[in-house]
Design a protein around this motif. Sequence first.
Motif, short mmCIF file in Angstrom:
data_model
loop_
_atom_site.label_atom_id
_atom_site.label_comp_id
_atom_site.label_asym_id
_atom_site.label_seq_id
_atom_site.Cartn_x
_atom_site.Cartn_y
_atom_site.Cartn_z
N SER A 158 -5.31 5.93 4.55
CA SER A 158 -5.67 4.52 4.30
C SER A 158 -4.89 3.59 5.22
O SER A 158 -5.42 2.63 5.77
CB SER A 158 -5.41 4.19 2.82
OG SER A 158 -4.92 2.90 2.65
N LEU A 159 -3.59 3.87 5.42
CA LEU A 159 -2.76 3.04 6.31
C LEU A 159 -3.24 3.13 7.75
O LEU A 159 -3.32 2.13 8.46
CB LEU A 159 -1.29 3.47 6.22
CG LEU A 159 -0.53 3.10 4.94
CD1 LEU A 159 0.78 3.87 4.85
CD2 LEU A 159 -0.27 1.61 4.88
N ARG B 86 1.15 3.36 -3.20
CA ARG B 86 0.08 4.25 -3.68
C ARG B 86 0.48 5.72 -3.48
O ARG B 86 -0.12 6.61 -4.05
CB ARG B 86 -1.21 3.97 -2.92
CG ARG B 86 -1.79 2.58 -3.16
CD ARG B 86 -3.02 2.39 -2.29
NE ARG B 86 -3.43 0.99 -2.23
CZ ARG B 86 -4.25 0.49 -1.32
NH1 ARG B 86 -4.73 1.28 -0.35
NH2 ARG B 86 -4.58 -0.78 -1.33
N SER B 87 1.48 5.94 -2.61
CA SER B 87 1.99 7.30 -2.39
C SER B 87 3.02 7.62 -3.47
O SER B 87 4.05 6.95 -3.56
CB SER B 87 2.63 7.39 -1.00
OG SER B 87 3.51 8.49 -0.93
N ARG C 71 -3.52 10.67 1.09
CA ARG C 71 -4.53 9.62 0.95
C ARG C 71 -4.00 8.27 1.43
O ARG C 71 -4.67 7.51 2.12
CB ARG C 71 -4.99 9.50 -0.51
CG ARG C 71 -6.02 10.52 -0.93
CD ARG C 71 -6.76 10.07 -2.18
NE ARG C 71 -5.88 9.85 -3.32
CZ ARG C 71 -5.49 10.81 -4.17
NH1 ARG C 71 -5.91 12.05 -4.00
NH2 ARG C 71 -4.69 10.52 -5.19
N THR C 72 -2.73 7.99 1.08
CA THR C 72 -2.10 6.72 1.49
C THR C 72 -1.97 6.66 3.01
O THR C 72 -2.25 5.62 3.62
CB THR C 72 -0.71 6.58 0.83
OG1 THR C 72 -0.85 6.68 -0.58
CG2 THR C 72 -0.07 5.25 1.17
N THR D 162 -1.50 12.35 -2.94
CA THR D 162 -1.48 10.87 -2.94
C THR D 162 -0.86 10.35 -1.64
O THR D 162 -1.28 9.33 -1.12
CB THR D 162 -0.71 10.29 -4.14
OG1 THR D 162 0.68 10.63 -4.02
CG2 THR D 162 -1.25 10.78 -5.48
N ARG E 145 0.83 -1.22 0.00
CA ARG E 145 0.00 0.00 0.00
C ARG E 145 0.86 1.26 0.00
O ARG E 145 0.41 2.32 -0.44
CB ARG E 145 -0.92 0.00 1.22
CG ARG E 145 -1.99 -1.07 1.20
CD ARG E 145 -2.80 -1.07 2.49
NE ARG E 145 -1.97 -1.32 3.67
CZ ARG E 145 -2.41 -1.20 4.93
NH1 ARG E 145 -3.65 -0.80 5.16
NH2 ARG E 145 -1.61 -1.45 5.95
N PHE E 146 2.11 1.16 0.49
CA PHE E 146 3.02 2.31 0.49
C PHE E 146 3.16 2.89 -0.92
O PHE E 146 3.32 4.10 -1.10
CB PHE E 146 4.42 1.90 0.97
CG PHE E 146 4.55 1.72 2.45
CD1 PHE E 146 3.44 1.76 3.30
CD2 PHE E 146 5.79 1.48 3.03
CE1 PHE E 146 3.57 1.59 4.66
CE2 PHE E 146 5.93 1.30 4.40
CZ PHE E 146 4.82 1.35 5.22
#
Length: 486
Positions: free
Chosen positions: A470-471, A263-264, A466-467, A463, A260-261
């Motif tokens: 989400s984390l 996505r940044s 947002r990441t 971004t 998921r990292f």
Amino acid sequence: MDAMPELSHRRRLLVLAICCMSLLIVSLDNTVLNVALPSMQRDLHATTSGLQWTIDAYTLVLASLLMLAGSTADRIGRKRVFMAGLTVFTIGSVLCSLAPNLELLVAARMLQAVGGSMLNPVAMSIITNTFTDARERARAIGVWGAVVGISMAAGPLVGGLLVQSVSWRAIFWVNLPVGLAALLLTLRFVPESRAPKARRSDPLGQLLVIALFGSLTYAIIEAPESGAGPVAPFAVLAVAALLALLWYEPRRAEPLIDLRFFRSAPFSGATVIAVSAFAALGGFLFLSTLYLQNVRGLDALHAGLWMLPMAVPTFLCAPLSGRLVGTRGPRVPLLVAGTAMTASGVLFAAFEAETADATLLLGYVLFGIGFGFVNAPITNTAVSGMPRAQAGVAAAVASTSRQLGQTLGVAVVGAVLASGIGASPYRESFVSAARPGWWILTACGLAVLVLGLLTSGLWARRTAERTARSLESGDIRQAVGAAERA
């Protein structure tokens, strides 16, 4: 014992100095070794691919184990792992200095790297836990960064002096007194600490990372000599390991690499910039050392002196880059770095800069400026916007990317050089055989420039935000689920 006890100012500075000693021997080892390559080649009758392995066996193992070492230290104690790292690194250095042939030297370098993987990420954890005040911590990390610059500047000169006056084996002796002193000082002055909540280990993820890095590097280095057939299974293994990582890691509650990292945009950009910049460094040092000693016929000391126009700007520009990142953000340092590294690559690739002293000097200075500016923004960009709990893992990925980049730079540029020279006379064919390698380094500089521009703007910051959200929400859901199961 979760956190460090409060230490006096002098004690904190002493802990910083001890951590910097470990960084110095690990960083110095890489730059010192490059100057010794031609001497080792003659002494051990090594091929170009053999020389590549003396560097890449080390950086490869280091890249594979950095994240494991960091999480293990958080779990069982940072001081304990740091001391184990110093012990293994020092023993590995002794074995390197005694190696009777290339195969045993490569094996000893791998043992050294196992120790090295326990030093830098763990030392950074010790520093961040020792310096709790944000401004003090920033200054401490600035000193830490300057040590890398010192090793870059001193490495070629120290290596040249030792190789010239004693032999290439002496470059490994330097680690013994420093390693032993750091070990005794750590035992006496560094307090033990652990993370309040350590991440669980991910053995399958770790094995997949080793399989990916190892098989990919082997395929690249051995392809020019062995041909495509024998290395094809290793290339297939690399692809399979990558696909398995992409499938397996998102399914773990605490993965080795949290996908998921990526996505940044700043994090993804920092990862690719780290790989590109350090690939350029690895390739640059490899080509320059072989050219200066094997083509120009310089001895190790004079080759080391010729490398100073690259090393000194790196040393001078690194703290300036750190200050710029602090005041203006990472964009300006990244653009300066990308422009200077690209210009240096073009000088060698298009204008054969090595054939005249003035252009060789200019090419070295430009590369030194570029590399000096690139290091500080990499970690800053990787952790920007990340939740504090995830910052350590993000910084570990950036460190791994640096080592992987250096590994790939030496592997790819060395493979291109080996296939270009072939059976031709070495001196006559080196400049033309090296040209594709210089174009690869130019592309690396261009990647730093373009990604520096794209991943440091407003869209990229959004971004990252947002990441981070989400984390954080994912971590909260995980904690609630764990509480319900309990």
